[in-house]
Write an enzyme that holds these catalytic residues in place. Sequence first.
Site, PDB file in Angstrom:
ATOM      1  N   GLY A  69      71.948  25.319 117.814  1.00  0.00           N
ATOM      2  CA  GLY A  69      72.092  24.989 116.354  1.00  0.00           C
ATOM      3  C   GLY A  69      71.289  25.958 115.477  1.00  0.00           C
ATOM      4  O   GLY A  69      71.068  25.718 114.521  1.00  0.00           O
ATOM      5  N   THR A  71      72.293  28.639 114.053  1.00  0.00           N
ATOM      6  CA  THR A  71      73.162  29.195 112.764  1.00  0.00           C
ATOM      7  C   THR A  71      72.621  28.205 111.526  1.00  0.00           C
ATOM      8  O   THR A  71      72.372  28.416 110.349  1.00  0.00           O
ATOM      9  CB  THR A  71      74.796  28.939 113.088  1.00  0.00           C
ATOM     10  N   TRP A  72      72.987  26.839 111.806  1.00  0.00           N
ATOM     11  CA  TRP A  72      72.365  25.914 110.934  1.00  0.00           C
ATOM     12  C   TRP A  72      70.995  25.725 110.483  1.00  0.00           C
ATOM     13  O   TRP A  72      70.528  25.589 109.202  1.00  0.00           O
ATOM     14  CB  TRP A  72      72.926  24.381 111.701  1.00  0.00           C
ATOM     15  N   HIS A 131      65.367  33.986 120.296  1.00  0.00           N
ATOM     16  CA  HIS A 131      66.025  32.983 121.482  1.00  0.00           C
ATOM     17  C   HIS A 131      64.683  33.408 122.765  1.00  0.00           C
ATOM     18  O   HIS A 131      64.979  32.760 123.681  1.00  0.00           O
ATOM     19  CB  HIS A 131      67.264  33.512 122.069  1.00  0.00           C
ATOM     20  N   ARG A 153      68.129  20.729 121.603  1.00  0.00           N
ATOM     21  CA  ARG A 153      69.434  19.885 121.407  1.00  0.00           C
ATOM     22  C   ARG A 153      69.613  19.258 122.747  1.00  0.00           C
ATOM     23  O   ARG A 153      69.222  19.913 123.683  1.00  0.00           O
ATOM     24  CB  ARG A 153      70.494  20.944 120.920  1.00  0.00           C
ATOM     25  N   SER A 161      78.892  23.628 124.378  1.00  0.00           N
ATOM     26  CA  SER A 161      79.076  24.613 123.234  1.00  0.00           C
ATOM     27  C   SER A 161      79.095  26.143 123.822  1.00  0.00           C
ATOM     28  O   SER A 161      79.756  26.687 123.445  1.00  0.00           O
ATOM     29  CB  SER A 161      77.671  24.336 122.205  1.00  0.00           C
ATOM     30  N   TYR A 219      68.358  18.994 116.930  1.00  0.00           N
ATOM     31  CA  TYR A 219      69.552  18.830 116.308  1.00  0.00           C
ATOM     32  C   TYR A 219      69.909  17.518 115.872  1.00  0.00           C
ATOM     33  O   TYR A 219      70.375  17.110 114.691  1.00  0.00           O
ATOM     34  CB  TYR A 219      70.500  19.397 117.362  1.00  0.00           C
ATOM     35  N   ARG A 289      82.010  25.241 115.617  1.00  0.00           N
ATOM     36  CA  ARG A 289      83.092  24.673 116.293  1.00  0.00           C
ATOM     37  C   ARG A 289      83.477  23.454 115.825  1.00  0.00           C
ATOM     38  O   ARG A 289      84.537  22.947 115.160  1.00  0.00           O
ATOM     39  CB  ARG A 289      82.702  25.002 117.922  1.00  0.00           C
ATOM     40  N   GLY A 291      80.402  20.817 115.488  1.00  0.00           N
ATOM     41  CA  GLY A 291      79.081  20.381 114.825  1.00  0.00           C
ATOM     42  C   GLY A 291      78.938  19.108 114.863  1.00  0.00           C
ATOM     43  O   GLY A 291      78.540  18.306 113.856  1.00  0.00           O
TER      44      GLY A 291
HETATM   45  P1  A3P Z   1      79.271  22.965 118.853  1.00  0.00           P
HETATM   46  O1  A3P Z   1      79.834  23.979 119.742  1.00  0.00           O
HETATM   47  O2  A3P Z   1      78.806  21.714 119.549  1.00  0.00           O
HETATM   48  O3  A3P Z   1      80.226  22.544 117.651  1.00  0.00           O
HETATM   49  P2  A3P Z   1      74.160  28.394 117.512  1.00  0.00           P
HETATM   50  O4  A3P Z   1      74.080  28.365 116.119  1.00  0.00           O
HETATM   51  O5  A3P Z   1      73.036  28.066 118.049  1.00  0.00           O
HETATM   52  O6  A3P Z   1      74.996  29.277 117.920  1.00  0.00           O
HETATM   53  O7  A3P Z   1      74.955  26.793 117.810  1.00  0.00           O
HETATM   54  C1  A3P Z   1      76.300  26.641 117.426  1.00  0.00           C
HETATM   55  C2  A3P Z   1      76.617  25.223 117.410  1.00  0.00           C
HETATM   56  O8  A3P Z   1      75.818  24.551 116.253  1.00  0.00           O
HETATM   57  C3  A3P Z   1      77.961  24.877 117.419  1.00  0.00           C
HETATM   58  O9  A3P Z   1      78.271  23.463 118.124  1.00  0.00           O
HETATM   59  C4  A3P Z   1      78.280  24.768 115.850  1.00  0.00           C
HETATM   60  O10 A3P Z   1      79.266  24.194 115.431  1.00  0.00           O
HETATM   61  C5  A3P Z   1      76.981  23.961 115.591  1.00  0.00           C
HETATM   62  N1  A3P Z   1      77.066  24.259 114.034  1.00  0.00           N
HETATM   63  C6  A3P Z   1      77.030  25.394 113.532  1.00  0.00           C
HETATM   64  N2  A3P Z   1      76.746  25.343 111.990  1.00  0.00           N
HETATM   65  C7  A3P Z   1      76.269  23.996 111.773  1.00  0.00           C
HETATM   66  C8  A3P Z   1      76.040  23.022 110.820  1.00  0.00           C
HETATM   67  N3  A3P Z   1      75.994  23.673 109.492  1.00  0.00           N
HETATM   68  N4  A3P Z   1      75.707  21.770 110.823  1.00  0.00           N
HETATM   69  C9  A3P Z   1      75.569  21.347 112.490  1.00  0.00           C
HETATM   70  N5  A3P Z   1      76.162  21.889 113.220  1.00  0.00           N
HETATM   71  C10 A3P Z   1      76.386  23.225 113.096  1.00  0.00           C
END
Ligand code: A3P
Length: 323
Positions: A69, A71-72, A131, A153, A161, A219, A289, A291
């Site tokens: 998570g 990016t979030w 990371h 997570r 994911s 997460y 994807r 989320g």
């Molecule tokens: P999923 O593939 O389970 O949907 P990272 O940012 O570490 O690459 O992780 C990507 C995961 O965080 C993906 O999970 C993505 O959909 C989810 N994600 C991205 N933006 C998000 C947000 N704003 N809120 C919640 N989950 C988010």
Amino acid sequence: QDFDHKNTCTEWETILPTLPKQKGWMGNHLVQYQGFWFSPSGLKGVMHARDHFKSLPTDILLSTSPKAGTTWFKALLFTIMNRRNYQFSSHPLLTTNPHDLVLFIEAMIDQTPSASPITTDISSSRLLSTHIPYSLLPNSIKTSCCRIVYMCRDPKDALISQWQYMKKLRPKEMPPLLLQEVVELFCDGVSHFGSFWDHALGYHRASQESPKKVLVLTYEAMMMDPTVNIKRLADFIGHPLDPEEESGGVVERMVSLCSFENLSSLEVNKSGVQQFTAQFKVPNSHFFRKGLTGDWKNHLTPAMVESLNKISKERFGGSDLEF
Ligand code: A3P
């Protein structure tokens, strides 16, 4: 400076053939360095950060395993730290992917400093991410008073994911990436920056030893109660919310700005591309994807769930990381 960077490259080229190797997820192989698995180019970034990254006491570092998570949390931390600098209606996150606002220290060597004028402004706290496992962090991070937010997570969701993400990035001419295969690799610790469990435990231990330096959040907790956890984050990074902000609905506006629904619907995140390093390019849409929590239930067999839960119980049991 160029000379120093060449030394790191030479060391990397020299040790690479000597390291244990395993099948990777993207068609290439992974190598094991000091107990953790990396792609060869990922390892080069780790070594560059180790040798050349200089932390400032005011830095805030977000650390995660891939697909936890990142990016979030980049978006959330950026919004919390800069909430007095930007209006919500013209916020940088509306036109910029979070990865362009908060750089990975292991990729910085390949990115031009101008890529992120906001995070490289050292007059205020820098917000950076990584990371890199705790034990391999650059010394200046461990010894300075900078603060680290570690985000974890449920390994089952991080695994699914990552599998879905790698399937999109894997060269088309390669055979499909089978779930059974990646579950076995993941359980053996063979994943990018893995093992996932060792990665989390390194930061968890550091947070127990130095709770003012390292904060561990999940997460799932952020999903369940964003208000409480955004306040925790704001307090920890030294940008606490004042009562007027709380009563004026600032937390709710931050939650909605950074929500999956909002970010994933923005043009920049539907059509933009992330150029992490000279070789590694990813469409921004791949970072969004579903989320959700618990998507693993739609993919893993009961036997896979049992294996993953068994490891989590053995490794995370008794810690705050029970999933
Ligand atoms: P999923 O593939 O389970 O949907 P990272 O940012 O570490 O690459 O992780 C990507 C995961 O965080 C993906 O999970 C993505 O959909 C989810 N994600 C991205 N933006 C998000 C947000 N704003 N809120 C919640 N989950 C988010």
